[in-house]
Enzyme design. Sequence first.
Site, mmCIF file in Angstrom:
data_model
loop_
_atom_site.group_PDB
_atom_site.id
_atom_site.type_symbol
_atom_site.label_atom_id
_atom_site.label_comp_id
_atom_site.label_asym_id
_atom_site.label_seq_id
_atom_site.Cartn_x
_atom_site.Cartn_y
_atom_site.Cartn_z
ATOM 1 N N HIS A 98 -4.159 -4.995 18.825
ATOM 2 C CA HIS A 98 -3.500 -4.226 17.771
ATOM 3 C C HIS A 98 -2.512 -3.210 18.301
ATOM 4 O O HIS A 98 -2.891 -2.309 19.055
ATOM 5 C CB HIS A 98 -4.555 -3.462 16.949
ATOM 6 C CG HIS A 98 -5.506 -4.347 16.213
ATOM 7 N ND1 HIS A 98 -6.602 -3.864 15.532
ATOM 8 C CD2 HIS A 98 -5.532 -5.701 16.049
ATOM 9 C CE1 HIS A 98 -7.252 -4.872 14.976
ATOM 10 N NE2 HIS A 98 -6.635 -5.988 15.272
ATOM 11 N N GLU A 148 -11.037 -13.040 6.232
ATOM 12 C CA GLU A 148 -12.041 -12.048 6.629
ATOM 13 C C GLU A 148 -12.890 -11.565 5.460
ATOM 14 O O GLU A 148 -14.032 -11.142 5.656
ATOM 15 C CB GLU A 148 -11.385 -10.851 7.319
ATOM 16 C CG GLU A 148 -10.537 -9.993 6.403
ATOM 17 C CD GLU A 148 -9.818 -8.874 7.163
ATOM 18 O OE1 GLU A 148 -9.980 -7.703 6.768
ATOM 19 O OE2 GLU A 148 -9.107 -9.192 8.126
ATOM 20 N N GLU A 155 -8.883 -12.451 17.553
ATOM 21 C CA GLU A 155 -8.620 -11.012 17.458
ATOM 22 C C GLU A 155 -9.523 -10.286 18.451
ATOM 23 O O GLU A 155 -10.711 -10.608 18.554
ATOM 24 C CB GLU A 155 -8.909 -10.511 16.042
ATOM 25 C CG GLU A 155 -8.690 -9.016 15.843
ATOM 26 C CD GLU A 155 -8.943 -8.575 14.405
ATOM 27 O OE1 GLU A 155 -8.453 -7.504 14.032
ATOM 28 O OE2 GLU A 155 -9.623 -9.334 13.657
ATOM 29 N N ARG A 177 -9.600 -17.025 8.973
ATOM 30 C CA ARG A 177 -9.872 -15.729 9.617
ATOM 31 C C ARG A 177 -11.246 -15.174 9.281
ATOM 32 O O ARG A 177 -11.445 -13.949 9.249
ATOM 33 C CB ARG A 177 -8.848 -14.687 9.143
ATOM 34 C CG ARG A 177 -7.507 -14.731 9.761
ATOM 35 C CD ARG A 177 -7.360 -13.895 11.003
ATOM 36 N NE ARG A 177 -7.524 -12.450 10.780
ATOM 37 C CZ ARG A 177 -8.228 -11.689 11.606
ATOM 38 N NH1 ARG A 177 -8.837 -12.221 12.656
ATOM 39 N NH2 ARG A 177 -8.349 -10.396 11.364
ATOM 40 N N HIS A 233 -12.344 -13.221 12.676
ATOM 41 C CA HIS A 233 -12.206 -11.770 12.533
ATOM 42 C C HIS A 233 -12.915 -11.101 13.709
ATOM 43 O O HIS A 233 -14.062 -11.384 13.979
ATOM 44 C CB HIS A 233 -12.842 -11.352 11.201
ATOM 45 C CG HIS A 233 -12.507 -9.977 10.746
ATOM 46 N ND1 HIS A 233 -13.460 -9.084 10.300
ATOM 47 C CD2 HIS A 233 -11.316 -9.332 10.654
ATOM 48 C CE1 HIS A 233 -12.861 -7.956 9.944
ATOM 49 N NE2 HIS A 233 -11.573 -8.071 10.168
ATOM 50 N N HIS A 265 -3.074 -6.965 4.538
ATOM 51 C CA HIS A 265 -4.319 -6.382 4.030
ATOM 52 C C HIS A 265 -4.363 -6.337 2.507
ATOM 53 O O HIS A 265 -4.821 -5.322 1.921
ATOM 54 C CB HIS A 265 -4.509 -4.990 4.615
ATOM 55 C CG HIS A 265 -5.916 -4.710 5.059
ATOM 56 N ND1 HIS A 265 -6.781 -3.942 4.331
ATOM 57 C CD2 HIS A 265 -6.607 -5.146 6.128
ATOM 58 C CE1 HIS A 265 -7.952 -3.901 4.946
ATOM 59 N NE2 HIS A 265 -7.887 -4.605 6.038
ATOM 60 N N GLU A 286 -1.090 -12.193 7.738
ATOM 61 C CA GLU A 286 -2.480 -12.215 7.313
ATOM 62 C C GLU A 286 -2.702 -11.517 5.981
ATOM 63 O O GLU A 286 -2.073 -10.491 5.710
ATOM 64 C CB GLU A 286 -3.317 -11.505 8.385
ATOM 65 C CG GLU A 286 -4.775 -11.316 8.039
ATOM 66 C CD GLU A 286 -5.536 -10.545 9.101
ATOM 67 O OE1 GLU A 286 -6.672 -10.126 8.818
ATOM 68 O OE2 GLU A 286 -5.008 -10.360 10.215
ATOM 69 N N ASP A 318 -0.684 -7.835 9.407
ATOM 70 C CA ASP A 318 -1.755 -7.883 8.410
ATOM 71 C C ASP A 318 -1.323 -7.114 7.165
ATOM 72 O O ASP A 318 -1.197 -5.889 7.200
ATOM 73 C CB ASP A 318 -3.037 -7.274 9.012
ATOM 74 C CG ASP A 318 -4.276 -7.501 8.154
ATOM 75 O OD1 ASP A 318 -5.393 -7.302 8.669
ATOM 76 O OD2 ASP A 318 -4.113 -7.852 6.966
ATOM 77 N N TYR A 333 -2.069 0.685 5.862
ATOM 78 C CA TYR A 333 -3.198 0.068 6.584
ATOM 79 C C TYR A 333 -2.819 -0.092 8.048
ATOM 80 O O TYR A 333 -1.719 -0.533 8.374
ATOM 81 C CB TYR A 333 -3.544 -1.311 6.020
ATOM 82 C CG TYR A 333 -4.352 -2.098 7.024
ATOM 83 C CD1 TYR A 333 -3.774 -3.079 7.797
ATOM 84 C CD2 TYR A 333 -5.689 -1.768 7.266
ATOM 85 C CE1 TYR A 333 -4.494 -3.749 8.774
ATOM 86 C CE2 TYR A 333 -6.422 -2.433 8.243
ATOM 87 C CZ TYR A 333 -5.819 -3.415 8.993
ATOM 88 O OH TYR A 333 -6.533 -4.051 9.964
ATOM 89 N N ASP A 372 -15.603 -3.513 13.855
ATOM 90 C CA ASP A 372 -16.830 -3.613 13.050
ATOM 91 C C ASP A 372 -17.432 -5.015 13.129
ATOM 92 O O ASP A 372 -17.901 -5.573 12.141
ATOM 93 C CB ASP A 372 -16.652 -3.111 11.620
ATOM 94 C CG ASP A 372 -15.460 -3.709 10.906
ATOM 95 O OD1 ASP A 372 -15.539 -3.885 9.693
ATOM 96 O OD2 ASP A 372 -14.465 -4.009 11.553
#
Length: 411
Positions: free
Chosen positions: A123, A258, A335, A279, A308, A208, A232, A206, A159, A312
């Site tokens: 990222h 995701e 990722e 994803r 994903h 999002h 994404e 992304d 985001y 987290d």
Amino acid sequence: MIKDVSVIATAPAGSRLCVVKITTDQDGLYGYGCATFTQRADLVVPAVEKYLKPFLIGKPADRIDDTWQACYNSSYWRNGPVLNNAISGVDQALWDIKGRQAGLPVYQLLGGKCREAVDCYSHAAGAEIPQAIDSVRKLMADGFRHVRVQVGVPGMEGYGAGRGAAGVVGLHAGPVFEPAYYTRRVLKLFEECRKQLGDEVELLHDAHERVNPTQAVQFAKDLEKFKLFFLEDVLSPEDIDYFRAIRQQCATPLAMGELFNSPHEWTPLISGRLIDYIRIHVSQAGGLTPCRKIAAFGEIYNVRTAWHGPGDVSPIGHCANVTLDLTSYNFGIQEYSAFNSNLQEVFHGCPVMKNGYLYANEAPGWGIEIDEQAAAKFPFGAGGGRQGGDRSKLNGGWGEVRKRDGTIIKQ
Ligand code: GCO
Ligand code: MG
């Protein structure tokens, strides 16, 4: 035979991680599985302890798919984020046990490697465009060939990147986000990226699910000239029927998944060849067992995988990702998020990153041992979570972001 089922709840790097531990009646034979749903982590713990534990104790530990189906059907109602994560923890722990028993890494149980290591993206982000581009350069210097790049929207709660300048004031006191400002900003970002970085670096973005379906079609078309590796979550799970419209109007590669918990979400997109990369968050779909089937399903339609893999997902979950990545012919990209020192203090044996590639741990099972005393040093706090509102009381949940007029948005 399964003798005990317990949950290790720990947050060494801030995100709430849940890992299920299954202990068998054979001395020293146990396994770990990722059950991480960080926004509702405290709900996954009782789903395992109150429901799956009494259901599993006494059952054989070596019938993985049968156990998966039994757990999946034991709640009658199914396919939700909390229950799927709980089942995933059990599922991945049983794969760990089978690998330990066989003396083999789990990827060998799935047929062995299709490639030497796992190509990853990392990222890059910046509140301002020059910062975002510098951040891409840094990752390229670290050896990454694929970089996701996000930029802040001045004064707004974007985001994946800081807000930068002072907040835009809406008709309410909370954080503001306006999709049209965001799409214009990102187009400028990619114009500058290609001008300054050239065409070699594979760039990802992304969205999002922050734009409405019509904006999504326009945005994907406008980004086409920048030749993204993938765009994404340009649509929300609720709007996946609009992928057909995007497909008909441009060739921007599309990634989604995701947020998926149910076959009803991924089946039409894969069989319709409406996305290029699936994803899925492996534990949100129920673990390694369902995801190896999704990978095989994707291969038939040449939809590639891009599991994903942010912070987290626990290191156990990252091992499951790497296992699928190594053993699936239709691997696309993985990722990556780094394992900081606290994480490595708790999880011994994390996959190793070198030159933009992740390498599996060759030890039996997942090859990870958890120091439970160290894990206890990082309990779930009351705070954390993201965006908007008084986060100190959200237990990892997310607050609110609204448009200027006060309309709540999907974050
Ligand atoms: C990604 C994701 C994450 C999610 C996060 C939610 O592509 O990595 O979008 O950043 O927002 O995992 O908890
Ligand atoms: Mg995402």
